[in-house]
Design a protein around this motif. Structure first.
Motif: not given
Length: 78
Positions: A43-53, A31-36
């Motif tokens: 176009k919404r980078r940077p992204v921040k991880l806010v939750y994991t389960k 996601h951070q690297g913008g693969l596609s």
């Protein structure tokens, strides 16, 4: 048993992206690297991880797949 991670990213435009992966570190890097350039987070980078389960069951995978198919989904503003 394979582990799955449901995750929520907060994007730079304050929208949220919900995803599912079996490798959270790799997926966050993608996601951070913008693969596609056609991906939601590109176009919404940077992204921040806010939750994991974490779950060891595949119900999570099939549940998310079906909700993303019916539009209940994954790339919405909260």
């Amino acid at each position: 048993m394979k582990l799955y991670f449901v995750y929520i990213l907060e994007c730079s435009d304050e929208s949220f992206y919900v995803g599912l992966t079996n490798n959270i570190d790799r997926r966050l890097s993608e996601h951070q690297g913008g693969l596609s350039s056609s991906s939601y987070t590109f176009k919404r980078r940077p992204v921040k991880l806010v939750y994991t389960k974490t779950s060891g069951s595949s119900w999570m995978r099939s549940s998310l797949k079906s909700s993303s198919k019916d539009g209940a989904g994954t790339k919405n503003r909260l």
